[in-house]
Scaffold this motif. Structure first.
Motif, mmCIF file in Angstrom:
data_model
loop_
_atom_site.group_PDB
_atom_site.id
_atom_site.type_symbol
_atom_site.label_atom_id
_atom_site.label_comp_id
_atom_site.label_asym_id
_atom_site.label_seq_id
_atom_site.Cartn_x
_atom_site.Cartn_y
_atom_site.Cartn_z
ATOM 1 N N GLU A 2 0.821 -1.196 0.000
ATOM 2 C CA GLU A 2 0.000 0.000 0.000
ATOM 3 C C GLU A 2 0.866 1.261 0.000
ATOM 4 O OE1 GLU A 2 -1.248 -2.190 3.295
ATOM 5 O OE2 GLU A 2 0.895 -2.168 2.942
ATOM 6 N N GLU A 3 0.314 2.334 -0.549
ATOM 7 C CA GLU A 3 1.051 3.592 -0.647
ATOM 8 C C GLU A 3 1.348 4.167 0.730
ATOM 9 O OE1 GLU A 3 0.556 8.030 -2.680
ATOM 10 O OE2 GLU A 3 -0.734 6.354 -3.297
ATOM 11 N N ASP A 4 0.403 4.045 1.664
ATOM 12 C CA ASP A 4 0.559 4.556 3.022
ATOM 13 C C ASP A 4 0.409 3.394 3.990
ATOM 14 O OD1 ASP A 4 0.275 5.726 5.562
ATOM 15 O OD2 ASP A 4 -0.718 7.489 4.761
ATOM 16 N N ALA A 5 1.475 3.091 4.734
ATOM 17 C CA ALA A 5 1.463 1.926 5.618
ATOM 18 C C ALA A 5 0.396 2.024 6.702
ATOM 19 C CB ALA A 5 2.836 1.742 6.257
ATOM 20 N N THR A 6 -0.073 3.240 7.037
ATOM 21 C CA THR A 6 -1.092 3.364 8.081
ATOM 22 C C THR A 6 -2.437 2.772 7.650
ATOM 23 O OG1 THR A 6 -1.754 5.600 7.383
ATOM 24 C CG2 THR A 6 -0.012 5.430 9.043
ATOM 25 N N GLU A 7 -2.588 2.428 6.385
ATOM 26 C CA GLU A 7 -3.811 1.765 5.931
ATOM 27 C C GLU A 7 -3.991 0.399 6.590
ATOM 28 O OE1 GLU A 7 -4.130 1.600 1.675
ATOM 29 O OE2 GLU A 7 -3.288 3.617 1.440
ATOM 30 N N CYS A 8 -2.918 -0.160 7.144
ATOM 31 C CA CYS A 8 -2.990 -1.479 7.776
ATOM 32 C C CYS A 8 -3.511 -1.412 9.208
ATOM 33 C CB CYS A 8 -1.625 -2.153 7.770
ATOM 34 S SG CYS A 8 -0.517 -1.568 9.083
ATOM 35 N N LEU A 9 -3.754 -0.212 9.729
ATOM 36 C CA LEU A 9 -4.064 -0.064 11.146
ATOM 37 C C LEU A 9 -5.544 -0.236 11.450
ATOM 38 C CD1 LEU A 9 -1.825 2.977 12.117
ATOM 39 C CD2 LEU A 9 -1.333 0.536 12.397
ATOM 40 N N LEU A 10 -5.813 -0.755 12.651
ATOM 41 C CA LEU A 10 -7.161 -0.752 13.217
ATOM 42 C C LEU A 10 -7.471 0.606 13.830
ATOM 43 C CD1 LEU A 10 -9.745 -2.257 14.159
ATOM 44 C CD2 LEU A 10 -8.468 -2.918 16.208
ATOM 45 N N GLY A 11 -6.483 1.201 14.484
ATOM 46 C CA GLY A 11 -6.665 2.499 15.128
ATOM 47 C C GLY A 11 -5.542 2.762 16.101
ATOM 48 N N TYR A 12 -5.853 3.565 17.133
ATOM 49 C CA TYR A 12 -4.831 4.022 18.075
ATOM 50 C C TYR A 12 -5.342 3.939 19.508
ATOM 51 C CZ TYR A 12 -2.828 6.026 13.830
ATOM 52 O OH TYR A 12 -2.311 6.200 12.566
ATOM 53 N N THR A 13 -4.404 3.744 20.424
ATOM 54 C CA THR A 13 -4.690 3.812 21.849
ATOM 55 C C THR A 13 -3.588 4.622 22.516
ATOM 56 O OG1 THR A 13 -5.286 2.515 23.812
ATOM 57 C CG2 THR A 13 -3.542 1.612 22.413
ATOM 58 N N ILE A 14 -3.609 4.694 23.834
ATOM 59 C CA ILE A 14 -2.641 5.488 24.595
ATOM 60 C C ILE A 14 -1.696 4.540 25.324
ATOM 61 C CG2 ILE A 14 -2.329 7.242 26.385
ATOM 62 C CD1 ILE A 14 -5.307 8.002 25.917
ATOM 63 N N GLY A 15 -0.429 4.891 25.340
ATOM 64 C CA GLY A 15 0.547 4.129 26.112
ATOM 65 C C GLY A 15 1.374 5.038 26.998
#
Length: 293
Positions: A137-150
């Protein structure tokens, strides 16, 4: 959408859809592997929700990590943090490490003060959650479900006697990596691309860290590709994306037992934890070769 990992009153653990405004959750019946990669395309229909909802107050929030997942971290990713520590320019690439599952701490849980440090530090970080393997994919963030806090709690004095970096002692200690309170899915962030969200960390009500994720040296897509080039990312894997300035290493104000920590990222929520008493090893197990200060 916000998706949490929960423990119910009957001790069942699983994933659930969270309605934070109404204070309700709906259990997701299918396992993570069945719905995570489909969520971006199918939306809420991918979740196979239980029709009955539960009061959020009646469940325990767990670290939103699938049991099969790995937890990665990267560093050297905010220039203000590096310059306050004496570094004048951005590094040519990031560094990475792994956290064991024993390091994880649930939302509201107690951080263990390890026996092997006298300089326990805090680091708020945006954490990316992988939904599917990377392809071309052109943008690797397309593979993400989302984000959380650490909160990448670290032993800053690790490796001082060696005069070199000791990432195992610094980053892999038991019960030192709070994550949560839930995952905000990619649509909450406007889809793929570099997130631009304010993040703030407070200790006992005092703001210590404040920045925006737009200020990363290495954007999310680059971080994902960096890790995946070395260890292929799998659905469920998490990636801590680095912390900004304001940490205890800069002014010597490290964490102490009893401290209350709030890590907040715009669009996700607030991750709250406290620091427990320092772990004490029996006298026979303490010597110079253990690297205990």
């Amino acid at each position: 959408m916000k998706i949490a990992r929960i423990r119910e009153a009957d001790e069942r653990c699983g994933w659930a859809l969270v309605d934070a405004d109404d204070g309700r959750v709906q259990r997701i019946r299918a396992p993570f592997s069945h719905w995570a990669s489909r969520l971006a395309g199918d939306g809420i229909d991918a979740l196979d929700l239980n029709t009955a909802s539960i009061d959020l107050a009646d469940v325990q929030l767990l670290a939103p990590v699938d049991p099969s997942a790995r937890v990665f971290g990267v560093g050297l990713n905010y220039l203000t943090h590096l310059t306050r520590l004496g570094r004048k320019e951005a590094p040519p690439h990031t560094i990475a490490y792994l956290k064991p599952d024993s390091a994880l701490v649930d939302p509201g849980g107690v951080i263990q003060y390890p026996a092997v440090t006298r300089q326990l530090d805090y680091e708020i970080e945006l954490v990316a959650v992988v939904a599917r393997r990377l392809t071309d994919e052109e943008d690797a963030t397309e593979c993400l479900l989302g984000y959380t806090i650490g909160n990448d709690v670290s032993a800053r004095d690790a490796g001082k006697a060696l005069g070199s970096l000791d990432l195992f002692t610094q980053k892999a200690l038991d019960r030192t990596a709070p994550i949560g309170p839930w995952i905000a899915t990619l649509d909450t962030f406007g889809g793929p691309g570099q997130p631009e969200r304010d993040m703030t960390l407070r200790i006992n009500g005092e703001t210590r860290q404040h920045d925006n994720t737009r200020n990363m040296i290495f954007p999310l897509a680059e971080l994902l590709n960096f890790v995946d080039a070395r260890v292929a990312l799998r659905p469920g894997d998490l990636l801590f994306t680095g912390s900004t300035c304001g940490v205890g290493l800069e002014d010597g104000r490290f964490l102490r037992p009893g401290d209350c920590i709030e890590a907040e990222i715009e669009g996700i929520g607030v991750l709250r934890n406290s620091v427990g008493p320092q772990r004490i090893l029996p006298p026979r197990r303490r010597n110079g070769r253990l690297g205990i200060p």
